[in-house]
Design a protein around this motif. Sequence first.
Motif, PDB file in Angstrom:
ATOM      1  N   GLY A 222       0.760  -1.245   0.000  1.00 44.50           N
ATOM      2  CA  GLY A 222       0.000   0.000   0.000  1.00 44.50           C
ATOM      3  C   GLY A 222       0.786   1.288   0.000  1.00 44.50           C
ATOM      4  N   THR A 223       2.084   1.221  -0.278  1.00 44.28           N
ATOM      5  CA  THR A 223       2.858   2.462  -0.328  1.00 44.28           C
ATOM      6  C   THR A 223       2.538   3.230  -1.617  1.00 44.28           C
ATOM      7  OG1 THR A 223       4.701   1.145  -1.182  1.00 44.28           O
ATOM      8  CG2 THR A 223       4.773   1.741   1.128  1.00 44.28           C
ATOM      9  N   ASP A 224       2.893   4.501  -1.622  1.00 39.38           N
ATOM     10  CA  ASP A 224       2.569   5.375  -2.736  1.00 39.38           C
ATOM     11  C   ASP A 224       3.014   4.755  -4.061  1.00 39.38           C
ATOM     12  OD1 ASP A 224       1.910   8.527  -3.287  1.00 39.38           O
ATOM     13  OD2 ASP A 224       3.395   7.734  -4.684  1.00 39.38           O
ATOM     14  N   HIS A 225       2.134   4.757  -5.042  1.00 39.05           N
ATOM     15  CA  HIS A 225       2.411   4.073  -6.305  1.00 39.05           C
ATOM     16  C   HIS A 225       2.953   5.004  -7.380  1.00 39.05           C
ATOM     17  CE1 HIS A 225      -1.579   5.801  -7.010  1.00 39.05           C
ATOM     18  NE2 HIS A 225      -1.276   5.777  -8.281  1.00 39.05           N
ATOM     19  N   GLY A 226       3.114   6.295  -7.060  1.00 41.27           N
ATOM     20  CA  GLY A 226       3.470   7.270  -8.079  1.00 41.27           C
ATOM     21  C   GLY A 226       4.740   6.930  -8.828  1.00 41.27           C
ATOM     22  N   TYR A 227       5.789   6.564  -8.096  1.00 44.17           N
ATOM     23  CA  TYR A 227       7.067   6.299  -8.754  1.00 44.17           C
ATOM     24  C   TYR A 227       6.949   5.178  -9.776  1.00 44.17           C
ATOM     25  CZ  TYR A 227      11.814   4.720  -9.570  1.00 44.17           C
ATOM     26  OH  TYR A 227      12.982   4.339 -10.185  1.00 44.17           O
ATOM     27  N   THR A 228       6.336   4.085  -9.403  1.00 40.24           N
ATOM     28  CA  THR A 228       6.376   2.901 -10.265  1.00 40.24           C
ATOM     29  C   THR A 228       5.244   2.850 -11.286  1.00 40.24           C
ATOM     30  OG1 THR A 228       6.848   0.530 -10.216  1.00 40.24           O
ATOM     31  CG2 THR A 228       5.036   1.320  -8.809  1.00 40.24           C
ATOM     32  N   MET A 229       4.310   3.811 -11.218  1.00 43.01           N
ATOM     33  CA  MET A 229       3.220   3.848 -12.191  1.00 43.01           C
ATOM     34  C   MET A 229       3.273   5.076 -13.099  1.00 43.01           C
ATOM     35  SD  MET A 229       1.313   1.103 -11.668  1.00 43.01           S
ATOM     36  CE  MET A 229      -0.383   1.410 -12.175  1.00 43.01           C
ATOM     37  N   LYS A 230       4.116   6.069 -12.749  1.00 39.34           N
ATOM     38  CA  LYS A 230       4.048   7.334 -13.479  1.00 39.34           C
ATOM     39  C   LYS A 230       5.413   7.892 -13.868  1.00 39.34           C
ATOM     40  CE  LYS A 230      -0.381   8.528 -11.395  1.00 39.34           C
ATOM     41  NZ  LYS A 230      -1.213   9.569 -10.725  1.00 39.34           N
ATOM     42  N   THR A 231       6.393   6.998 -14.048  1.00 38.14           N
ATOM     43  CA  THR A 231       7.721   7.443 -14.475  1.00 38.14           C
ATOM     44  C   THR A 231       8.228   6.537 -15.594  1.00 38.14           C
ATOM     45  OG1 THR A 231       9.006   6.037 -12.969  1.00 38.14           O
ATOM     46  CG2 THR A 231       8.224   8.141 -12.093  1.00 38.14           C
ATOM     47  N   ARG A 232       9.314   6.973 -16.239  1.00 36.67           N
ATOM     48  CA  ARG A 232       9.910   6.174 -17.314  1.00 36.67           C
ATOM     49  C   ARG A 232      10.465   4.858 -16.791  1.00 36.67           C
ATOM     50  NH1 ARG A 232      12.359  11.372 -19.237  1.00 36.67           N
ATOM     51  NH2 ARG A 232      14.459  10.656 -18.693  1.00 36.67           N
ATOM     52  N   ARG A 233      10.889   4.825 -15.537  1.00 33.87           N
ATOM     53  CA  ARG A 233      11.442   3.601 -14.963  1.00 33.87           C
ATOM     54  C   ARG A 233      10.396   2.742 -14.259  1.00 33.87           C
ATOM     55  NH1 ARG A 233      17.439   3.867 -13.330  1.00 33.87           N
ATOM     56  NH2 ARG A 233      18.257   5.606 -14.536  1.00 33.87           N
ATOM     57  N   GLY A 234       9.157   3.174 -14.272  1.00 32.31           N
ATOM     58  CA  GLY A 234       8.123   2.462 -13.539  1.00 32.31           C
ATOM     59  C   GLY A 234       7.814   1.100 -14.122  1.00 32.31           C
ATOM     60  N   THR A 235       7.719   0.103 -13.258  1.00 31.66           N
ATOM     61  CA  THR A 235       7.414  -1.265 -13.681  1.00 31.66           C
ATOM     62  C   THR A 235       6.073  -1.769 -13.165  1.00 31.66           C
ATOM     63  OG1 THR A 235       8.486  -2.188 -11.718  1.00 31.66           O
ATOM     64  CG2 THR A 235       9.880  -1.845 -13.670  1.00 31.66           C
ATOM     65  N   GLY A 236       5.469  -1.014 -12.261  1.00 29.09           N
ATOM     66  CA  GLY A 236       4.270  -1.493 -11.571  1.00 29.09           C
ATOM     67  C   GLY A 236       4.604  -2.194 -10.271  1.00 29.09           C
ATOM     68  N   TYR A 237       5.891  -2.425 -10.025  1.00 30.00           N
ATOM     69  CA  TYR A 237       6.341  -3.126  -8.818  1.00 30.00           C
ATOM     70  C   TYR A 237       7.296  -2.253  -8.006  1.00 30.00           C
ATOM     71  CZ  TYR A 237       5.043  -7.291 -11.593  1.00 30.00           C
ATOM     72  OH  TYR A 237       4.384  -8.229 -12.366  1.00 30.00           O
ATOM     73  N   TYR A 238       7.474  -2.641  -6.761  1.00 30.24           N
ATOM     74  CA  TYR A 238       8.628  -2.234  -5.974  1.00 30.24           C
ATOM     75  C   TYR A 238       9.356  -3.508  -5.577  1.00 30.24           C
ATOM     76  CZ  TYR A 238       6.587   2.440  -5.468  1.00 30.24           C
ATOM     77  OH  TYR A 238       6.077   3.691  -5.714  1.00 30.24           O
ATOM     78  N   LYS A 239      10.674  -3.432  -5.521  1.00 30.37           N
ATOM     79  CA  LYS A 239      11.397  -4.591  -5.016  1.00 30.37           C
ATOM     80  C   LYS A 239      11.312  -4.585  -3.494  1.00 30.37           C
ATOM     81  CE  LYS A 239      15.930  -2.328  -4.965  1.00 30.37           C
ATOM     82  NZ  LYS A 239      17.265  -2.255  -5.575  1.00 30.37           N
ATOM     83  N   VAL A 240      11.239  -5.766  -2.903  1.00 30.05           N
ATOM     84  CA  VAL A 240      11.230  -5.860  -1.444  1.00 30.05           C
ATOM     85  C   VAL A 240      12.646  -5.557  -0.957  1.00 30.05           C
ATOM     86  CG1 VAL A 240      10.873  -7.369   0.542  1.00 30.05           C
ATOM     87  CG2 VAL A 240       9.355  -7.543  -1.459  1.00 30.05           C
ATOM     88  N   PRO A 241      12.841  -4.466  -0.212  1.00 27.34           N
ATOM     89  CA  PRO A 241      14.207  -4.071   0.142  1.00 27.34           C
ATOM     90  C   PRO A 241      14.799  -4.944   1.243  1.00 27.34           C
ATOM     91  CG  PRO A 241      12.642  -2.591   1.166  1.00 27.34           C
ATOM     92  CD  PRO A 241      11.841  -3.520   0.288  1.00 27.34           C
ATOM     93  N   SER A 242      16.113  -5.039   1.223  1.00 24.53           N
ATOM     94  CA  SER A 242      16.815  -5.679   2.331  1.00 24.53           C
ATOM     95  C   SER A 242      16.864  -4.713   3.515  1.00 24.53           C
ATOM     96  CB  SER A 242      18.237  -6.057   1.908  1.00 24.53           C
ATOM     97  OG  SER A 242      18.996  -6.462   3.038  1.00 24.53           O
ATOM     98  N   LEU A 243      16.784  -5.252   4.710  1.00 23.14           N
ATOM     99  CA  LEU A 243      16.861  -4.420   5.915  1.00 23.14           C
ATOM    100  C   LEU A 243      18.269  -4.346   6.486  1.00 23.14           C
ATOM    101  CD1 LEU A 243      13.602  -5.541   7.777  1.00 23.14           C
ATOM    102  CD2 LEU A 243      13.896  -3.778   6.030  1.00 23.14           C
ATOM    103  N   LEU A 244      19.213  -4.993   5.841  1.00 22.13           N
ATOM    104  CA  LEU A 244      20.588  -4.945   6.338  1.00 22.13           C
ATOM    105  C   LEU A 244      21.124  -3.515   6.260  1.00 22.13           C
ATOM    106  CD1 LEU A 244      22.054  -8.182   4.690  1.00 22.13           C
ATOM    107  CD2 LEU A 244      21.361  -7.870   7.078  1.00 22.13           C
TER     108      LEU A 244
END
Length: 524
Positions: free
Chosen positions: A433-455
């Motif tokens: 449910g995080t903001d979808h703007g980056y991945t839906m409205k940019t040239r690099r947008g894929t529709g996804y976010y990668k699950v980040p490492s917490l290290l």
Amino acid sequence: MKFKTDQLLKKLRISSFIYWPIFVFPLLWGGKLPDQIVGWADEIKIQIPKVWTDEAMEDWELPNSNPEFSAKPVSEEFYYNLPERVVYKTYPVYHPDHEPEGYWEWLHQQEAEIVLDQSTLVTEEDYIKAGELLFGYPIDTLGALINTQHVRNKDFYAKTNMPLTPEGIMPFAQWVVAGKGKVYLGNLSCAMCHTRVMDDGSLLKGAQGNWPGDKAFAFAMESDGASERGVQGITNILFGSPFAEGDPHGKLLASGKEAILAAYRAVPEGAFGRQGTSILFPPQAPNLIGVKDRKYLDHGGLGQHRNIEDMMRYIAMNQALDFLNFYGDYNSIGLTKERLNSGEPIFFPGTYDRHSDAQLYALAKYVYSLSPPINPNQASQLSEKGKIIFAEQGCVTCHTPPLFTNNKLTPADGFEIPEDHYDRYDIFDISVGTDHGYTMKTRRGTGYYKVPSLLGLWYRGPFLHDASLANLEDLFNPVRLEDDYVPTGFKPHDVKTKAVKGHEFGMELDAEDKKALIAYLKSL
């Protein structure tokens, strides 16, 4: 074919005296090595893969969230016709108040010095050392972001809150000496975005950087007296995506010069609107320490990471050949396909030359070699309690030890996953449910976010996909879900308050359990 003895032994990595007579005695008397030994030496040289092939570039990147406008890179023929980069010796950039007396005049007396001869690279260690040099080497001297007059102006440092080392060095750019009297400010090194100046002034290479790049660029445009049309033009080159739903960047351009500059200034350190992303939905500068174990690269998992060749492709594309990409018929710098295929040089920062495959290999090897600093947050009774809470809350599902990521892609709200993606990519089919703007409205947008490492969370920040939260305590504060919340990290230039929604886990914990969980996260 003759070799110096030490070079041959280095190539073959021979440490035992048992083998020395085989190689050394013929050479001592001016003889030649047997052909089979020369052949053996050639065979065990490090083989540098060819990176940019039409076949490999076809499916390496994920499609755009609007598939019709997925990136189309330049051809293999075009790429390998570009000249290879020459790597000159560089020199540090000082704050004007810290510059050694006579330094500027001394720089102008220096001759050009080429510091990388890739023919001397033999061992893995050689490549890693060369990669460190290339990591800090700027690929642009045309003034892509900032130029000489900016970094020699005290106001530049004050207005951008520029981090400095204890010696007064600004570590995000370097002076490039291309000949006596030819001193240029170099931009766009890997280190520019992936170097963090720590609280004690030390540098952490490969970390989520704290280069205030968007503030610096706003200062540059303002101090240069850029016209409204000029500010609109360069911003469109960087972020234009007219095919995106609602065309938010087009609306920003139409809002005028002052609003655009305000949008740049709103991006906090630790985030950066690199080309193809956004200053409206700014991505975090990614932490590269440990990246060798991650399956996807870029904020939205744009680049697959299946082997070192993929890492090399990612470096090549991002420095900065993606300006030559076509998205359907759209190109951000106004190229036509006829002009691109004409064979004429395109003099735009980062597009008129390229790293050699050997240089890319060295860079990738160096990035793979990056190791975390010593964590001051050692395990304690409190963090051990947090470790239990981390498991009980189900955090391990997405942030699975020991990498603390499941290495999957999670869809943004509103993105419908194409059926064939389930077979092609690693997908965790739940949105947080995080903001979808980056991945839906940019040239690099894929529709996804990668699950980040917490290290390494203890040296990172700000957090969440749009860098809206300055610290981990904010992440577990339910107040952030309210519309009257003032984000502690990124806050859009045209709003005073904004709910920071998404990733709503751990908020129901009591204060002590939150404290324990945060202690554990900081110990990773």
